[in-house]
Write an enzyme that holds these catalytic residues in place. Sequence first.
Site, mmCIF file in Angstrom:
data_model
loop_
_atom_site.group_PDB
_atom_site.id
_atom_site.type_symbol
_atom_site.label_atom_id
_atom_site.label_comp_id
_atom_site.label_asym_id
_atom_site.label_seq_id
_atom_site.Cartn_x
_atom_site.Cartn_y
_atom_site.Cartn_z
ATOM 1 N N HIS A 76 0.869 -1.174 0.000
ATOM 2 C CA HIS A 76 0.000 0.000 0.000
ATOM 3 C C HIS A 76 0.905 1.222 0.000
ATOM 4 O O HIS A 76 2.138 1.089 -0.074
ATOM 5 C CB HIS A 76 -0.962 -0.005 1.200
ATOM 6 C CG HIS A 76 -0.292 0.129 2.529
ATOM 7 N ND1 HIS A 76 0.491 -0.865 3.069
ATOM 8 C CD2 HIS A 76 -0.286 1.142 3.446
ATOM 9 C CE1 HIS A 76 0.943 -0.486 4.250
ATOM 10 N NE2 HIS A 76 0.496 0.731 4.495
ATOM 11 N N HIS A 78 1.247 4.083 2.238
ATOM 12 C CA HIS A 78 1.673 4.926 3.343
ATOM 13 C C HIS A 78 3.161 5.207 3.151
ATOM 14 O O HIS A 78 3.905 4.353 2.650
ATOM 15 C CB HIS A 78 1.455 4.207 4.676
ATOM 16 C CG HIS A 78 0.149 4.523 5.328
ATOM 17 N ND1 HIS A 78 -0.605 3.573 5.998
ATOM 18 C CD2 HIS A 78 -0.546 5.690 5.432
ATOM 19 C CE1 HIS A 78 -1.697 4.141 6.482
ATOM 20 N NE2 HIS A 78 -1.689 5.420 6.154
ATOM 21 N N ASP A 80 5.666 5.178 5.063
ATOM 22 C CA ASP A 80 6.662 4.290 5.667
ATOM 23 C C ASP A 80 6.874 3.029 4.842
ATOM 24 O O ASP A 80 7.828 2.269 5.088
ATOM 25 C CB ASP A 80 6.291 3.935 7.111
ATOM 26 C CG ASP A 80 4.921 3.299 7.257
ATOM 27 O OD1 ASP A 80 3.980 3.769 6.606
ATOM 28 O OD2 ASP A 80 4.778 2.337 8.044
ATOM 29 N N HIS A 81 6.037 2.817 3.834
ATOM 30 C CA HIS A 81 6.176 1.649 2.965
ATOM 31 C C HIS A 81 6.714 2.008 1.570
ATOM 32 O O HIS A 81 7.074 1.101 0.827
ATOM 33 C CB HIS A 81 4.837 0.926 2.824
ATOM 34 C CG HIS A 81 4.387 0.274 4.085
ATOM 35 N ND1 HIS A 81 4.460 -1.084 4.298
ATOM 36 C CD2 HIS A 81 3.874 0.795 5.226
ATOM 37 C CE1 HIS A 81 3.998 -1.370 5.509
ATOM 38 N NE2 HIS A 81 3.639 -0.240 6.090
ATOM 39 N N HIS A 174 -7.009 -2.219 5.188
ATOM 40 C CA HIS A 174 -6.246 -1.198 5.919
ATOM 41 C C HIS A 174 -6.937 0.164 5.781
ATOM 42 O O HIS A 174 -6.292 1.198 5.811
ATOM 43 C CB HIS A 174 -4.819 -1.146 5.359
ATOM 44 C CG HIS A 174 -3.848 -0.379 6.206
ATOM 45 N ND1 HIS A 174 -3.777 -0.480 7.578
ATOM 46 C CD2 HIS A 174 -2.873 0.526 5.862
ATOM 47 C CE1 HIS A 174 -2.827 0.306 8.035
ATOM 48 N NE2 HIS A 174 -2.268 0.928 7.016
ATOM 49 N N HIS A 267 6.351 -4.774 11.986
ATOM 50 C CA HIS A 267 5.603 -3.506 12.056
ATOM 51 C C HIS A 267 5.136 -3.256 13.490
ATOM 52 O O HIS A 267 3.988 -2.903 13.753
ATOM 53 C CB HIS A 267 4.408 -3.549 11.093
ATOM 54 C CG HIS A 267 3.889 -2.192 10.702
ATOM 55 N ND1 HIS A 267 3.025 -1.474 11.488
ATOM 56 C CD2 HIS A 267 4.100 -1.436 9.598
ATOM 57 C CE1 HIS A 267 2.707 -0.331 10.889
ATOM 58 N NE2 HIS A 267 3.372 -0.284 9.742
#
Length: 306
Positions: A76, A78, A80-81, A174, A267
């Site tokens: 996905h 976000h 942080d990814h 999510h 995570h």
Amino acid sequence: MYIQPQMNLRPDYHPDLTVVLLGTGSPRAFYGRAKPGAAVLAGDKTFLVDCGGSTVDQLIKAGIMPQRISDVLFTHHHYDHNGGFFDVFITSWRTHITAERVFEGRSVPMQVYGPETTKEIIGKMRESFEFDVKLRISYNLSDEAGSLIEYTECNEGVVYDKDGIRITAFEVDHRPVYPAIAYKFEYNGKTVVISGDTIPVANMEKQATGADLLVHEAYNKSWLDSLTAQYPKHEKALSNPAKYHTTTLEAAAIAQRAGVKHLVLTHHIPAPEANPEAEQAYIEGMAGIYAGPITVGRDLMVFELK
């Protein structure tokens, strides 16, 4: 005289499905926890699942030169990814030089996989560093093909099936981030599932049934509840993970119902210290739900499925 530190490089060929945890943190910054990411090695392929900040540094620490990365799979979008994508893209494309060896840069388009929002989001990131790309083609004479990206957007279905390696994407939940997906890797009779970020969903149990390894996100609810009581003015920020993540106990229940052989947590929210005492406290109650082995993931942990 300068002597460059020696890198312990992983083999060019992996006969067994291998997972390297590059980052086991979350959007919050924790000492010793990089942003989320994992490398999956099978045969002569190296797949990168998500790439948060410091992914390139983590790859090198893991003995994986970034030049090996030509396939990036996003769960996905976000930050942080995906925040480390610029560095992964450029570094994998550039030829790397050490005192003893040259690592040839990626000369083929980057293959990017992800949910249906991927081309729009990553495409804009790619546009933002066009200035740098043009200079590297004109001045550094980098291979122009390596400056390109080819996209495979798929929320549900097989996204890769070559040389005995099969990768299946499947939807998770999510929300408000939509779509979000997880990945199942199959190779040489072994199966690994990487959850991405999600609340518990039936699709996870279905796809992870009998998996040799389930790498699943998890947060410790009792720790967050305690922090909320201690810092009531931050209640909203501290309670938000419960809305779109999975608790440690829920992850245990998923693994038990799916018959997973080994559960690895990642995570972490909040991240425990990397020592047995803190990790045991983090997974308190899980052993009463899931009968298999539980590992609290640490950055650079390696799992080889023989």
